[in-house]
Motif scaffolding. Structure first.
Motif, short mmCIF file in Angstrom:
data_model
loop_
_atom_site.label_atom_id
_atom_site.label_comp_id
_atom_site.label_asym_id
_atom_site.label_seq_id
_atom_site.Cartn_x
_atom_site.Cartn_y
_atom_site.Cartn_z
N SER A 79 3.99 -18.05 10.94
CA SER A 79 3.88 -18.65 9.61
C SER A 79 5.21 -19.31 9.23
CB SER A 79 3.52 -17.58 8.58
OG SER A 79 4.63 -16.72 8.40
N PRO A 80 5.16 -20.30 8.32
CA PRO A 80 6.39 -20.97 7.88
C PRO A 80 7.41 -19.98 7.30
CG PRO A 80 4.48 -22.19 7.14
CD PRO A 80 3.96 -20.91 7.72
N VAL A 81 6.93 -18.96 6.61
CA VAL A 81 7.87 -17.98 6.03
C VAL A 81 8.66 -17.30 7.15
CG1 VAL A 81 8.02 -15.82 4.75
CG2 VAL A 81 6.43 -17.59 4.02
N ARG A 329 -7.78 -20.68 3.42
CA ARG A 329 -6.35 -20.39 3.42
C ARG A 329 -5.60 -21.65 3.80
NH1 ARG A 329 -4.74 -15.37 2.74
NH2 ARG A 329 -6.47 -13.94 2.41
N CYS A 330 -4.28 -21.64 3.61
CA CYS A 330 -3.46 -22.82 3.93
C CYS A 330 -3.79 -23.31 5.33
CB CYS A 330 -1.98 -22.47 3.84
SG CYS A 330 -0.90 -23.81 4.36
N ARG A 331 -3.97 -24.64 5.45
CA ARG A 331 -4.43 -25.20 6.72
C ARG A 331 -3.32 -25.40 7.75
NH1 ARG A 331 -9.34 -27.87 7.00
NH2 ARG A 331 -8.71 -28.44 9.10
N THR A 332 -2.04 -25.20 7.40
CA THR A 332 -1.01 -25.26 8.43
C THR A 332 -1.30 -24.17 9.45
OG1 THR A 332 0.64 -26.04 6.88
CG2 THR A 332 1.46 -25.07 8.91
N PRO A 333 -1.32 -24.51 10.76
CA PRO A 333 -1.60 -23.48 11.76
C PRO A 333 -0.68 -22.26 11.58
CG PRO A 333 -1.56 -25.64 12.78
CD PRO A 333 -1.14 -25.84 11.37
N TYR A 334 -1.26 -21.10 11.66
CA TYR A 334 -0.58 -19.79 11.58
C TYR A 334 -0.05 -19.43 10.19
CZ TYR A 334 -0.42 -21.31 16.41
OH TYR A 334 -0.74 -21.83 17.63
N CYS A 335 -0.22 -20.29 9.19
CA CYS A 335 0.39 -19.98 7.88
C CYS A 335 -0.39 -18.88 7.16
CB CYS A 335 0.48 -21.22 7.00
SG CYS A 335 1.21 -20.84 5.40
N ASP A 336 -1.70 -19.11 6.90
CA ASP A 336 -2.53 -18.08 6.28
C ASP A 336 -2.20 -17.77 4.83
OD1 ASP A 336 -3.99 -17.83 8.52
OD2 ASP A 336 -3.22 -15.87 9.13
N ALA A 337 -1.28 -18.50 4.21
CA ALA A 337 -0.95 -18.22 2.81
C ALA A 337 -2.12 -18.68 1.93
CB ALA A 337 0.33 -18.94 2.42
N PRO A 338 -2.25 -18.09 0.71
CA PRO A 338 -3.32 -18.55 -0.19
C PRO A 338 -3.13 -20.03 -0.55
CG PRO A 338 -2.29 -16.54 -1.02
CD PRO A 338 -1.46 -17.01 0.13
N MET A 362 -3.64 -26.35 0.95
CA MET A 362 -2.32 -26.00 1.48
C MET A 362 -1.62 -25.02 0.54
SD MET A 362 -1.86 -28.24 4.09
CE MET A 362 -0.17 -28.71 4.37
N CYS A 363 -0.70 -24.23 1.08
CA CYS A 363 0.18 -23.46 0.21
C CYS A 363 1.25 -24.43 -0.30
CB CYS A 363 0.79 -22.27 0.93
SG CYS A 363 2.06 -22.68 2.12
N GLU A 364 2.01 -24.00 -1.30
CA GLU A 364 2.96 -24.90 -1.93
C GLU A 364 4.00 -25.39 -0.92
OE1 GLU A 364 4.38 -23.11 -5.46
OE2 GLU A 364 5.46 -24.90 -6.11
N ARG A 365 4.57 -24.44 -0.17
CA ARG A 365 5.62 -24.77 0.77
C ARG A 365 5.15 -25.81 1.79
NH1 ARG A 365 9.56 -21.70 4.07
NH2 ARG A 365 9.37 -19.97 2.64
N CYS A 366 3.98 -25.56 2.39
CA CYS A 366 3.50 -26.45 3.45
C CYS A 366 3.14 -27.82 2.90
CB CYS A 366 2.31 -25.84 4.16
SG CYS A 366 2.75 -24.38 5.12
N ASN A 367 2.68 -27.87 1.66
CA ASN A 367 2.32 -29.16 1.10
C ASN A 367 3.55 -30.04 0.95
OD1 ASN A 367 0.39 -30.98 0.18
ND2 ASN A 367 0.86 -30.53 -1.95
ZN LIG Z 1 1.13 -22.91 4.33
#
Ligand SMILES: [Zn+2]
Length: 432
Positions: A79-81, A329-338, A362-367
């Protein structure tokens, strides 16, 4: 070359004697640590290379290498985090903590224990961090036999001695990170987690505990504490339906003819068919609740897909709800954030349409990441009629994201070439 390395790693002789097998396990563990050290060096080098390129291109210092962590996350299928954490670890190890890096390379530390050491030293200035690095990791023998908790405690003890004020300041800052999160638990339960300053956390727990102590009605103390938590937070009894909107997606067969295809609850995940029917029946018969039906059109061969064209810049409410139900869930691969944002995959400014096909949850960060220069997202419907998005990062690496399948429906109701699934939104369960 790299294939040969993998092959040699996977060689295990099942007929080897037991001590040789144990030795093989230990050897491979050292390989994992050494690989983590190699990843750290590569990550720090990528960060430095990106900064140099962007400096040459006249990008201001503060804006350089801003999304490298997301690229590292994708490359590590994480995940990005966590990508952020990996990059922080890499830079600290490579630039500031040579002994910790050497211990990781030698397999004396795992990547997680190196992360704990970096985390506990993060509040120190560079000189103190170097002292901690040498004191804790210069002699690998000192680290022998130390588990996660002991490594973290040892680092904390040194940090506290070197700069007590920094640790106190960090505790004050940690206070700003208080939050409440939710994640699914097995058996259609859920974990609601609160990260609180210690005094408040203890106070909440003590209050629930006290209620459990005075309550003798046959419920276990855990049950009383859970019910009390729900009652006091929502302001109503735990035995009554919760007064909020619950979005449930269920196939018509599951709902109407006792089918067994699981349903989906938005922000939670799949639940068994029978539980979904119970939820709908409860909402439909409870006078204070309201169950509303909304049809979602699913392609017979796959799951999602409804096109709702709109010229509006902002995604219309219905379309946003659809994207949320489709992506979950967030569409970035492996992110899974709400999902926090429903936005255009191809930006509006570059002619991206406002429709379901070009919409992404998307989650905020990934967007924000995907709008940075060098990032590109290309949505499409694949040959199995699933909504996909191809993410391309500044290095040209590509990652594919697929919308999760909705509950499949064998429905016979046909609308042009689409079959219909039933989406049920049990909304506004407020007392009328
Ligand atoms: Zn995300």
């Amino acid at each position: 070359m790299i294939e040969r390395v993998f092959e040699s790693l996977m060689v295990v002789d099942p007929a080897a004697d037991e001590s040789a097998l144990v030795e093989r396990i230990a050897e491979l563990e050292r390989v994992k640590s050494a690989a983590a050290a190699g990843q750290a060096r590569a990550a720090a080098a990528l960060d430095a290379a990106r900064r140099a390129t962007e400096a040459a291109a006249g990008v201001p210092t503060a804006r350089r290498a801003r999304r490298v962590a997301s690229e590292i996350a994708l490359a590590r299928r994480d995940s990005p985090v966590r990508g952020n954490r990996h990059l922080g670890l890499a830079k600290a190890l490579v630039h500031e903590m040579p002994h910790t890096l050497a211990a990781l390379e030698a397999g004396v530390l795992t990547e997680w224990r190196a992360t704990l050491i970096v985390r506990e030293s993060a509040c120190l200035d560079l000189d103190d961090r170097r002292v901690l690095d040498a004191e804790l990791c210069a002699d690998p023998a000192d680290l022998d036999g130390m588990g996660d908790a002991r490594v973290a405690a040892a680092a904390k003890t040194i940090a506290y001695r070197l700069d007590p004020q920094a640790v106190v300041d960090r505790a004050a800052k940690a206070d700003t990170e208080r939050t409440v999160t939710i994640r699914p638990a097995p058996d259609t339960m859920t974990y609601l987690t609160a990260l609180l300053p210690v005094a408040q956390g203890v106070a909440v727990y003590a209050a629930l505990r006290r209620q459990a102590d005075v309550c003798a009605d046959g419920r276990s103390s855990g049950q009383v504490m859970a019910d009390t938590l729900v009652e006091r937070v929502t302001g109503r009894s735990a035995a009554l339906p919760t007064p909020i909107a619950v979005h449930l997606v269920v196939s018509d067969e599951t709902l109407l003819s006792g089918g067994s295809t699981p349903a989906q609850i938005g922000g939670y995940g799949p639940i068994p068919a029978a539980v979904a029917r119970g939820l709908v029946a409860g909402a439909a018969t409870d006078a204070r609740s309201r169950a509303t039906l909304r049809r979602l059109y699913a392609h017979p061969a796959s799951g999602a897909l409804v096109a709702m064209e709109s010229r509006a810049r902002l995604f219309p409410r219905g379309l946003a709800a659809f994207i949320e139900l489709r992506d979950q869930r967030c569409r970035t691969p492996y992110c899974d954030a709400p999902i926090r944002h429903r936005d255009h995959a191809r930006p509006w400014a570059s002619g991206g349409a406002t429709n379901a096909g070009n919409g992404l949850g998307m989650c905020e960060r990934c967007n924000y990441v995907k709008d940075v220069a060098g990032w590109h997202v290309e949505p499409s419907i694949d040959e199995k009629h699933r909504h996909t998005a191809e993410f391309t990062t500044p290095t040209g690496a590509q990652y594919r994201s697929e919308a999760p399948p909705l509950p499949r429906t064998p429905s016979r109701i046909e609308i042009s070439e689409l079959e219909v699934a039933v989406g049920i939104a049990i909304s506004d369960l407020h007392a009328a």
